[in-house]
Design a protein around this motif. Structure first.
Motif, PDB file in Angstrom:
ATOM      1  N   ILE A   1      -5.829   6.348  -2.759  1.00 36.83           N
ATOM      2  CA  ILE A   1      -5.228   5.886  -4.004  1.00 36.83           C
ATOM      3  C   ILE A   1      -6.225   5.961  -5.152  1.00 36.83           C
ATOM      4  O   ILE A   1      -5.900   6.370  -6.276  1.00 36.83           O
ATOM      5  CB  ILE A   1      -4.690   4.445  -3.830  1.00 36.83           C
ATOM      6  CG1 ILE A   1      -3.503   4.461  -2.873  1.00 36.83           C
ATOM      7  CG2 ILE A   1      -4.296   3.821  -5.168  1.00 36.83           C
ATOM      8  CD1 ILE A   1      -3.101   3.091  -2.360  1.00 36.83           C
TER       9      ILE A   1
ATOM     10  N   ARG B   1       0.833  -1.200   0.000  1.00 39.73           N
ATOM     11  CA  ARG B   1       0.000   0.000   0.000  1.00 39.73           C
ATOM     12  C   ARG B   1       0.871   1.255   0.000  1.00 39.73           C
ATOM     13  O   ARG B   1       0.589   2.230  -0.708  1.00 39.73           O
ATOM     14  CB  ARG B   1      -0.909  -0.007   1.237  1.00 39.73           C
ATOM     15  CG  ARG B   1      -2.018   1.024   1.183  1.00 39.73           C
ATOM     16  CD  ARG B   1      -3.063   0.661   0.159  1.00 39.73           C
ATOM     17  NE  ARG B   1      -3.977  -0.363   0.615  1.00 39.73           N
ATOM     18  CZ  ARG B   1      -4.738  -1.104  -0.191  1.00 39.73           C
ATOM     19  NH1 ARG B   1      -4.653  -0.940  -1.504  1.00 39.73           N
ATOM     20  NH2 ARG B   1      -5.562  -2.010   0.293  1.00 39.73           N
TER      21      ARG B   1
ATOM     22  N   THR C   1       4.673  12.992   0.349  1.00 40.26           N
ATOM     23  CA  THR C   1       5.904  12.636   1.055  1.00 40.26           C
ATOM     24  C   THR C   1       5.668  12.433   2.552  1.00 40.26           C
ATOM     25  O   THR C   1       6.120  11.446   3.147  1.00 40.26           O
ATOM     26  CB  THR C   1       6.964  13.731   0.859  1.00 40.26           C
ATOM     27  OG1 THR C   1       7.207  13.896  -0.547  1.00 40.26           O
ATOM     28  CG2 THR C   1       8.263  13.358   1.546  1.00 40.26           C
TER      29      THR C   1
ATOM     30  N   ARG D   1       3.532   5.725  -3.111  1.00 43.51           N
ATOM     31  CA  ARG D   1       4.779   6.275  -3.628  1.00 43.51           C
ATOM     32  C   ARG D   1       4.755   6.375  -5.155  1.00 43.51           C
ATOM     33  O   ARG D   1       5.385   7.282  -5.737  1.00 43.51           O
ATOM     34  CB  ARG D   1       5.946   5.394  -3.167  1.00 43.51           C
ATOM     35  CG  ARG D   1       7.320   5.972  -3.482  1.00 43.51           C
ATOM     36  CD  ARG D   1       8.428   5.141  -2.889  1.00 43.51           C
ATOM     37  NE  ARG D   1       8.567   5.386  -1.452  1.00 43.51           N
ATOM     38  CZ  ARG D   1       8.304   4.510  -0.498  1.00 43.51           C
ATOM     39  NH1 ARG D   1       7.879   3.297  -0.820  1.00 43.51           N
ATOM     40  NH2 ARG D   1       8.462   4.811   0.763  1.00 43.51           N
ATOM     41  N   ASN D   2       4.036   5.492  -5.813  1.00 40.75           N
ATOM     42  CA  ASN D   2       3.991   5.478  -7.274  1.00 40.75           C
ATOM     43  C   ASN D   2       2.945   6.426  -7.860  1.00 40.75           C
ATOM     44  O   ASN D   2       2.869   6.581  -9.081  1.00 40.75           O
ATOM     45  CB  ASN D   2       3.708   4.056  -7.775  1.00 40.75           C
ATOM     46  CG  ASN D   2       4.885   3.122  -7.547  1.00 40.75           C
ATOM     47  OD1 ASN D   2       6.032   3.557  -7.466  1.00 40.75           O
ATOM     48  ND2 ASN D   2       4.613   1.830  -7.415  1.00 40.75           N
ATOM     49  N   LEU D   3       2.132   7.043  -6.998  1.00 41.42           N
ATOM     50  CA  LEU D   3       1.140   7.991  -7.497  1.00 41.42           C
ATOM     51  C   LEU D   3       1.826   9.262  -7.979  1.00 41.42           C
ATOM     52  O   LEU D   3       2.830   9.709  -7.415  1.00 41.42           O
ATOM     53  CB  LEU D   3       0.143   8.350  -6.396  1.00 41.42           C
ATOM     54  CG  LEU D   3      -0.868   7.260  -6.006  1.00 41.42           C
ATOM     55  CD1 LEU D   3      -1.669   7.707  -4.790  1.00 41.42           C
ATOM     56  CD2 LEU D   3      -1.798   6.950  -7.170  1.00 41.42           C
ATOM     57  N   SER D   4       1.256   9.845  -9.020  1.00 44.89           N
ATOM     58  CA  SER D   4       1.767  11.106  -9.541  1.00 44.89           C
ATOM     59  C   SER D   4       0.664  12.148  -9.434  1.00 44.89           C
ATOM     60  O   SER D   4      -0.268  12.186 -10.240  1.00 44.89           O
ATOM     61  CB  SER D   4       2.204  10.934 -11.004  1.00 44.89           C
ATOM     62  OG  SER D   4       2.683  12.145 -11.531  1.00 44.89           O
TER      63      SER D   4
ATOM     64  N   GLU E   1       3.829   1.428  -1.236  1.00 41.66           N
ATOM     65  CA  GLU E   1       4.431   1.507  -2.569  1.00 41.66           C
ATOM     66  C   GLU E   1       3.445   2.088  -3.573  1.00 41.66           C
ATOM     67  O   GLU E   1       3.838   2.854  -4.466  1.00 41.66           O
ATOM     68  CB  GLU E   1       4.890   0.118  -3.008  1.00 41.66           C
ATOM     69  CG  GLU E   1       5.841   0.125  -4.199  1.00 41.66           C
ATOM     70  CD  GLU E   1       7.144   0.845  -3.906  1.00 41.66           C
ATOM     71  OE1 GLU E   1       7.782   1.305  -4.880  1.00 41.66           O
ATOM     72  OE2 GLU E   1       7.520   0.984  -2.725  1.00 41.66           O
ATOM     73  N   GLU E   2       2.158   1.740  -3.439  1.00 42.34           N
ATOM     74  CA  GLU E   2       1.144   2.329  -4.311  1.00 42.34           C
ATOM     75  C   GLU E   2       1.083   3.847  -4.121  1.00 42.34           C
ATOM     76  O   GLU E   2       0.956   4.593  -5.098  1.00 42.34           O
ATOM     77  CB  GLU E   2      -0.226   1.717  -4.005  1.00 42.34           C
ATOM     78  CG  GLU E   2      -0.405   0.283  -4.480  1.00 42.34           C
ATOM     79  CD  GLU E   2      -1.789  -0.255  -4.141  1.00 42.34           C
ATOM     80  OE1 GLU E   2      -2.698  -0.105  -4.972  1.00 42.34           O
ATOM     81  OE2 GLU E   2      -1.958  -0.808  -3.037  1.00 42.34           O
TER      82      GLU E   2
ATOM     83  N   SER F   1      -5.722   8.467  -8.318  1.00 38.20           N
ATOM     84  CA  SER F   1      -5.432   7.723  -9.551  1.00 38.20           C
ATOM     85  C   SER F   1      -6.387   8.104 -10.674  1.00 38.20           C
ATOM     86  O   SER F   1      -6.117   7.837 -11.849  1.00 38.20           O
ATOM     87  CB  SER F   1      -5.536   6.213  -9.310  1.00 38.20           C
ATOM     88  OG  SER F   1      -4.584   5.795  -8.365  1.00 38.20           O
TER      89      SER F   1
END
Length: 254
Positions: A249, A132, A147, A137-140, A134-135, A253
């Protein structure tokens, strides 16, 4: 670990009698084994909570003294002995982790070594699933910088690993207070009252109420003659927190 083999042997002998013993005899032997192990754990591993964890495992018995135990009842008794034997088999690593993870032990080891660093060597279940994090962290997202949220989640896992339950309460409160703008709201009370369907609202309301009340209790209470420290049961809001992070998320997303 001195004495562990004897504790395990007693359990194995008890299991061997489960298929034919009379309830009274078997129940007394089972209670004796559980009591001896509890006493041994209390003496060998005090202040770790392991004796209480052992005592809380399912009871081992064949019913009332004059009962005629069914085959199913005897099988259940054997399975519960197996469960306790597996627990004993995992005890050395569990005890090492428990001792290394406690904050006072970490501090004591550092003091005895004459250094100003704290050495951590532990493995622990994650309160916030690393996948979770990591998900997140991968969001833009151009609207929100995640952070701090990610760091709060990571520190929550670290607090759990070191049994820092006061910190867990405060970090959970910090997370729910940090994220309302993602939902377009001013505070988490608004989020819990207005976002999602009835099931999600219920979980978020539970997170709002319990995290805030428990954190306030430990943040703002003044010192008194007797203190009781929180347990993991009191501060673990992982299920509701995971639902909250999943919704974040989804929002970021889309």
């Amino acid at each position: 670990m001195q004495g562990l083999d004897d504790m395990t042997k007693r359990g194995a002998i008890l299991k061997g009698t489960a298929s034919y013993s009379a309830p009274m005899e078997f129940n007394m032997q089972a209670a004796g084994w559980i009591g001896v192990v509890t006493e041994w754990l209390t003496e060998r591993l005090p202040e770790t909570g392991l004796a209480a964890e052992w005592a809380a495992l399912p009871s081992v018995e064949l019913g009332l003294p004059l009962d005629t135990p069914s085959a199913f009842k005897r099988t259940v008794a054997e399975q519960r002995i197996d469960q306790r034997l597996r627990w004993l088999g995992a005890l050395p690593s569990k005890a090492a982790l428990r001792v290394l993870a406690t904050p006072q032990e970490i501090n004591t080891q550092s003091l005895q070594a004459g250094r100003r660093e704290l050495k951590l060597a532990l493995t622990s279940r994650a309160v916030v699933d690393p996948a979770r994090i990591e998900e997140l962290r991968n969001l833009s997202s151009t609207a929100f910088d995640l952070t701090k949220l990610i760091r709060l989640c990571e520190e929550l896992n670290l607090a759990f690993a070191t049994e820092s339950y006061l910190s867990m309460a405060m970090l959970t409160r910090a997370i729910v207070d940090h994220i309302p703008p993602i939902f377009g709201m001013k505070n988490f009370t608004e989020v819990a009252s207005n976002y999602g369907g009835s099931t999600l609202k219920r979980e978020l309301k539970n997170l709002e109420t319990t995290s805030r009340n428990i954190a306030d209790l430990h943040l703002h209470s003044q010192i008194r003659r007797k203190e009781i420290l929180p347990t993991i049961t009191q501060v673990d809001a992982s299920n509701s927190l995971d639902l909250l992070l999943a919704e974040i998320i989804v929002i970021l997303s889309s």
